[in-house]
Motif scaffolding. Structure first.
Motif: not given
Length: 195
Positions: A173-176, A179-186, A190-192
């Motif tokens: 789900a994080f990988e998806l 792909m839909l946003t950016s590495e930074e946003e993910m 993920k941390k949150a």
């Protein structure tokens, strides 16, 4: 920035743990981080019964789907013992998968969710994975669809994400999301969520 839409397809006997991650991760992205990512659940019938007998009322049935409205397709795996492949291998679903792939849209699957991808032909000569325990029995089966099976937790081949067991579901789900946003946003989301 246009709205993004993800279709989560629930075949009969899907695993709830592999399904809910897409709802929750993309939900956090939308509600807490302002990403316009919306999720529709879909099945062959209005109500789909999961592997362990939890019923889910889906948003749409398969005949209502217009692939052009979606950016991605997510496919949780399920148990053959409870009839997962009866719907996962249904020709209408295989056609839907082929259309998502032909239009270059993202397809994310967890565990045995790779099998309908294999059966549809979209993984032919591509890298993918599936359930890795039981002496690699399932990975050998996936190879029969002409797939280059890689025994890794998550395998990404261009627009397609596959994974090897329920434990990998959140990371799919994080990988998806990436792909839909950016590495930074993910990474932020993920941390949150404490991962």
């Amino acid at each position: 920035m246009h709205n993004k839409k993800v279709l989560v397809f629930l075949a009969k006997a899907f695993e709830t743990m592999e399904f809910c991650v897409f709802i929750d991760v993309l939900g956090w992205a939308r509600v807490d981080y302002g990403h316009d990512i919306f999720v529709d659940t879909c099945g062959f019938t209005d109500k789909v019964i999961s592997t362990f007998n939890v019923p889910i009322i889906v948003d749409k049935t398969i005949e209502e789907i217009n692939v052009d409205e979606y950016d991605a397709l997510a496919i949780p795996g399920g148990f053959g013992e409870f009839g997962f492949y009866e719907e996962a291998y249904d020709e209408r679903f295989l056609e839907l998968i082929k259309e998502f792939n032909a239009k270059g849209k993202i397809i994310a699957s967890v565990c045995s969710g790779a099998f309908p991808l294999g059966k549809s032909g979209v993984l032919k000569n591509r890298k993918a994975t599936t359930y890795h325990l039981k002496n690699g029995y399932y990975q050998k089966q996936l190879k029969e669809f002409g797939v280059n099976v890689v025994n890794e937790p998550i395998v990404v081949d261009d627009n397609i994400i596959t994974s090897y067991c329920p434990e990998t579901a959140p990371n799919v789900a994080f990988e998806l999301l990436k792909m839909l946003t950016s590495e930074e946003e993910m990474v932020l989301i993920k941390k949150a969520m404490g991962f």
